[in-house]
Scaffold this motif. Structure first.
Motif, PDB file in Angstrom:
ATOM      1  N   PHE A 196     -65.339  19.744  37.031  1.00 21.95           N
ATOM      2  CA  PHE A 196     -66.619  19.690  36.325  1.00 21.95           C
ATOM      3  C   PHE A 196     -67.661  20.512  37.069  1.00 21.95           C
ATOM      4  CE2 PHE A 196     -70.779  17.715  35.555  1.00 21.95           C
ATOM      5  CZ  PHE A 196     -70.834  17.806  34.180  1.00 21.95           C
ATOM      6  N   SER A 197     -68.513  21.194  36.325  1.00 20.73           N
ATOM      7  CA  SER A 197     -69.578  22.001  36.913  1.00 20.73           C
ATOM      8  C   SER A 197     -70.937  21.570  36.379  1.00 20.73           C
ATOM      9  CB  SER A 197     -69.355  23.486  36.583  1.00 20.73           C
ATOM     10  OG  SER A 197     -70.468  24.260  36.994  1.00 20.73           O
ATOM     11  N   PHE A 198     -71.929  21.521  37.272  1.00 17.33           N
ATOM     12  CA  PHE A 198     -73.287  21.183  36.872  1.00 17.33           C
ATOM     13  C   PHE A 198     -74.103  22.419  36.523  1.00 17.33           C
ATOM     14  CE2 PHE A 198     -72.155  17.246  38.914  1.00 17.33           C
ATOM     15  CZ  PHE A 198     -72.884  16.288  38.228  1.00 17.33           C
ATOM     16  N   ASP A 199     -73.470  23.573  36.511  1.00 15.18           N
ATOM     17  CA  ASP A 199     -74.178  24.812  36.199  1.00 15.18           C
ATOM     18  C   ASP A 199     -74.838  24.717  34.824  1.00 15.18           C
ATOM     19  OD1 ASP A 199     -73.286  25.793  38.568  1.00 15.18           O
ATOM     20  OD2 ASP A 199     -71.726  27.083  37.712  1.00 15.18           O
ATOM     21  N   GLY A 200     -76.127  25.038  34.779  1.00 11.99           N
ATOM     22  CA  GLY A 200     -76.861  25.029  33.521  1.00 11.99           C
ATOM     23  C   GLY A 200     -77.330  23.662  33.070  1.00 11.99           C
ATOM     24  N   MET A 201     -77.022  22.627  33.831  1.00 11.72           N
ATOM     25  CA  MET A 201     -77.448  21.275  33.450  1.00 11.72           C
ATOM     26  C   MET A 201     -78.797  20.948  34.068  1.00 11.72           C
ATOM     27  SD  MET A 201     -73.972  18.969  33.616  1.00 11.72           S
ATOM     28  CE  MET A 201     -74.864  17.525  33.010  1.00 11.72           C
ATOM     29  N   ARG A 202     -79.611  20.247  33.318  1.00 11.38           N
ATOM     30  CA  ARG A 202     -80.893  19.792  33.839  1.00 11.38           C
ATOM     31  C   ARG A 202     -80.839  18.284  34.035  1.00 11.38           C
ATOM     32  NH1 ARG A 202     -83.123  17.033  29.806  1.00 11.38           N
ATOM     33  NH2 ARG A 202     -82.578  17.532  27.638  1.00 11.38           N
ATOM     34  N   PRO A 203     -81.503  17.779  35.074  1.00 11.03           N
ATOM     35  CA  PRO A 203     -81.552  16.323  35.246  1.00 11.03           C
ATOM     36  C   PRO A 203     -82.182  15.660  34.021  1.00 11.03           C
ATOM     37  CG  PRO A 203     -82.295  17.428  37.235  1.00 11.03           C
ATOM     38  CD  PRO A 203     -82.189  18.487  36.172  1.00 11.03           C
ATOM     39  N   MET A 204     -81.673  14.495  33.666  1.00 14.55           N
ATOM     40  CA  MET A 204     -82.189  13.745  32.523  1.00 14.55           C
ATOM     41  C   MET A 204     -82.076  12.255  32.827  1.00 14.55           C
ATOM     42  SD  MET A 204     -79.050  14.089  29.771  1.00 14.55           S
ATOM     43  CE  MET A 204     -78.763  15.825  30.118  1.00 14.55           C
ATOM     44  N   PRO A 205     -82.775  11.404  32.070  1.00 15.93           N
ATOM     45  CA  PRO A 205     -82.603   9.961  32.273  1.00 15.93           C
ATOM     46  C   PRO A 205     -81.138   9.581  32.127  1.00 15.93           C
ATOM     47  CG  PRO A 205     -84.495  10.393  30.866  1.00 15.93           C
ATOM     48  CD  PRO A 205     -83.796  11.708  31.052  1.00 15.93           C
ATOM     49  N   GLN A 222     -68.994   5.694  41.932  1.00 16.83           N
ATOM     50  CA  GLN A 222     -69.782   5.891  43.149  1.00 16.83           C
ATOM     51  C   GLN A 222     -69.874   7.373  43.495  1.00 16.83           C
ATOM     52  OE1 GLN A 222     -67.416   3.124  45.611  1.00 16.83           O
ATOM     53  NE2 GLN A 222     -69.313   1.975  45.969  1.00 16.83           N
ATOM     54  N   THR A 223     -68.759   8.075  43.349  1.00 10.36           N
ATOM     55  CA  THR A 223     -68.754   9.515  43.609  1.00 10.36           C
ATOM     56  C   THR A 223     -69.672  10.248  42.644  1.00 10.36           C
ATOM     57  OG1 THR A 223     -66.484   9.432  44.446  1.00 10.36           O
ATOM     58  CG2 THR A 223     -67.303  11.574  43.721  1.00 10.36           C
ATOM     59  N   LEU A 224     -69.643   9.865  41.374  1.00 11.37           N
ATOM     60  CA  LEU A 224     -70.514  10.494  40.383  1.00 11.37           C
ATOM     61  C   LEU A 224     -71.977  10.264  40.732  1.00 11.37           C
ATOM     62  CD1 LEU A 224     -71.039  11.958  37.726  1.00 11.37           C
ATOM     63  CD2 LEU A 224     -70.731   9.770  36.538  1.00 11.37           C
ATOM     64  N   ARG A 225     -72.306   9.034  41.113  1.00  5.89           N
ATOM     65  CA  ARG A 225     -73.698   8.739  41.482  1.00  5.89           C
ATOM     66  C   ARG A 225     -74.142   9.630  42.647  1.00  5.89           C
ATOM     67  NH1 ARG A 225     -75.205   2.936  43.996  1.00  5.89           N
ATOM     68  NH2 ARG A 225     -73.470   3.606  45.328  1.00  5.89           N
ATOM     69  N   ASN A 226     -73.326   9.725  43.682  1.00  6.77           N
ATOM     70  CA  ASN A 226     -73.685  10.532  44.852  1.00  6.77           C
ATOM     71  C   ASN A 226     -73.824  12.009  44.481  1.00  6.77           C
ATOM     72  OD1 ASN A 226     -73.563   8.195  46.378  1.00  6.77           O
ATOM     73  ND2 ASN A 226     -71.467   8.565  47.078  1.00  6.77           N
ATOM     74  N   THR A 227     -72.951  12.475  43.594  1.00  7.84           N
ATOM     75  CA  THR A 227     -73.004  13.872  43.179  1.00  7.84           C
ATOM     76  C   THR A 227     -74.272  14.161  42.387  1.00  7.84           C
ATOM     77  OG1 THR A 227     -70.587  13.971  43.095  1.00  7.84           O
ATOM     78  CG2 THR A 227     -71.795  15.713  41.949  1.00  7.84           C
ATOM     79  N   LEU A 228     -74.608  13.272  41.461  1.00  6.79           N
ATOM     80  CA  LEU A 228     -75.829  13.453  40.670  1.00  6.79           C
ATOM     81  C   LEU A 228     -77.067  13.484  41.565  1.00  6.79           C
ATOM     82  CD1 LEU A 228     -75.107  11.118  37.608  1.00  6.79           C
ATOM     83  CD2 LEU A 228     -75.239  13.610  37.578  1.00  6.79           C
ATOM     84  N   VAL A 229     -77.116  12.571  42.523  1.00  9.91           N
ATOM     85  CA  VAL A 229     -78.255  12.534  43.446  1.00  9.91           C
ATOM     86  C   VAL A 229     -78.347  13.838  44.230  1.00  9.91           C
ATOM     87  CG1 VAL A 229     -79.186  11.407  45.512  1.00  9.91           C
ATOM     88  CG2 VAL A 229     -78.311  10.017  43.629  1.00  9.91           C
ATOM     89  N   SER A 230     -77.195  14.362  44.669  1.00  9.96           N
ATOM     90  CA  SER A 230     -77.194  15.621  45.425  1.00  9.96           C
ATOM     91  C   SER A 230     -77.661  16.798  44.573  1.00  9.96           C
ATOM     92  CB  SER A 230     -75.789  15.901  45.976  1.00  9.96           C
ATOM     93  OG  SER A 230     -74.896  16.295  44.939  1.00  9.96           O
ATOM     94  N   GLN A 231     -77.557  16.650  43.236  1.00 12.62           N
ATOM     95  CA  GLN A 231     -77.987  17.702  42.313  1.00 12.62           C
ATOM     96  C   GLN A 231     -79.432  17.509  41.842  1.00 12.62           C
ATOM     97  OE1 GLN A 231     -76.176  20.458  41.259  1.00 12.62           O
ATOM     98  NE2 GLN A 231     -74.606  19.877  42.755  1.00 12.62           N
ATOM     99  N   SER A 274     -76.767  26.215  23.743  1.00  9.80           N
ATOM    100  CA  SER A 274     -75.437  26.716  23.468  1.00  9.80           C
ATOM    101  C   SER A 274     -74.458  25.579  23.297  1.00  9.80           C
ATOM    102  CB  SER A 274     -74.983  27.620  24.622  1.00  9.80           C
ATOM    103  OG  SER A 274     -73.614  27.925  24.496  1.00  9.80           O
ATOM    104  N   THR A 275     -73.509  25.733  22.375  1.00  7.46           N
ATOM    105  CA  THR A 275     -72.479  24.722  22.178  1.00  7.46           C
ATOM    106  C   THR A 275     -71.136  25.173  22.719  1.00  7.46           C
ATOM    107  OG1 THR A 275     -72.045  25.584  19.960  1.00  7.46           O
ATOM    108  CG2 THR A 275     -73.599  23.758  20.138  1.00  7.46           C
TER     109      THR A 275
END
Length: 278
Positions: A196-205, A222-231, A274-275
């Motif tokens: 999975f890549s966070f490229d082009g994603m913006r933080p959201m609620p 837990q890994t997802l939470r830590n990754t989101l916080v790092s982004q 973009s879709t």
């Protein structure tokens, strides 16, 4: 002919109220256990079950519950299952609670045979989360976009939250950056898809739901939470005791989260993007 040497039946007293309650509880647990087992076993061979109340069925096969004057909507992605009827019931759990709060629910159905990563689930209903399922993902995005356009034709623009449980949660993460425009994200008992890549994603609620008794997905959450916080994201985290299976408190957490999001100003139009799934 009766056996004349058989002893007379003993007088049996009526079970106590406590005993009857325990027996009833045992029967209820057995029913729940059988229903839960059905989620992970068996197959309906691709026969699509109808949408239960409060849903109506759209031409795409998706289920829609649209309250009058709805101000918000949840696009709900079910967990992988051999039975489309179970996927429908899972969506209805969310829709029944949301409908009471004036929140619309769109519940698409996964792809029959979409679990290409494991032959054991070749005849199940799944979401295309494997890295090589780009075409399937783009087809799903197109289907959901078409459903949302149908909803938009019947209501004013409303903020949309993408929510997914288990396999649907992995799919929600994949769609969050590449699918239809959304105002919020809920991931329950899942994680981020492979590569999975966070490229082009913006933080959201974002709301993350985890179960401490979930041997496999609690660590990935837990890994997802830590990754989101790092982004640079600030996800809301809720965890509970118990197993992987979707619980009423999970549903309530989703509806509460959606209810707190601001409505779109009157006359506003959500932005597009973009879709492409790449």
């Amino acid at each position: 002919m009766s056996d004349t040497n058989s002893p007379a039946p003993a007088n049996r007293s009526r079970p106590s109220k406590k005993a009857r309650l325990l027996l009833g509880l045992g029967a209820l647990i057995a029913v729940i256990a059988v229903a839960a087992y059905a989620t992970y076993s068996g197959s309906d061979e691709g026969v699509l079950a109808p949408c239960p109340p409060p849903f109506e069925t759209l031409g795409s096969g998706s289920c829609l519950a649209l309250p009058p004057d709805a101000e918000k909507m949840v696009v709900y992605l079910h967990g992988m299952t051999g039975l489309s009827s179970w996927a429908r019931k899972e969506g209805a759990l969310v829709a029944n609670r949301a409908f009471e709060r004036g929140i619309a629910v769109l519940a698409p159905i996964g792809t029959f045979g979409g679990c290409t990563w494991n032959p054991k689930f070749a005849d199940w209903w799944c979401w295309p989360i494997a890295p090589n399922q780009i075409r399937e993902t783009e087809m799903l995005i197109s289907r959901i976009q078409s459903d949302l356009e149908e909803v938009a034709a019947r209501s004013r623009p409303i903020p949309t939250v993408l929510a997914g449980f288990s396999n649907g949660g992995f799919m929600a993460m994949r769609l969050a950056g590449h699918g239809p425009e959304i105002s919020g994200l809920v991931v329950a008992q899942a994680g981020a898809p492979e590569k999975f890549s966070f490229d082009g994603m913006r933080p959201m609620p974002t709301l993350l739901l985890a179960a401490r008794g979930d041997e496999w997905q609690y660590p990935t959450m837990q890994t997802l939470r830590n990754t989101l916080v790092s982004q640079g994201w600030a996800p809301e985290w809720k965890e509970r005791e118990g197993p992987h299976a979707l619980q009423p408190e999970d549903v309530e957490a989703v509806i509460s989260f959606v209810s707190r999001l601001p409505a779109l100003p009157e006359g506003s139009i959500p932005s597009s993007r973009s879709t492409s799934a790449e």
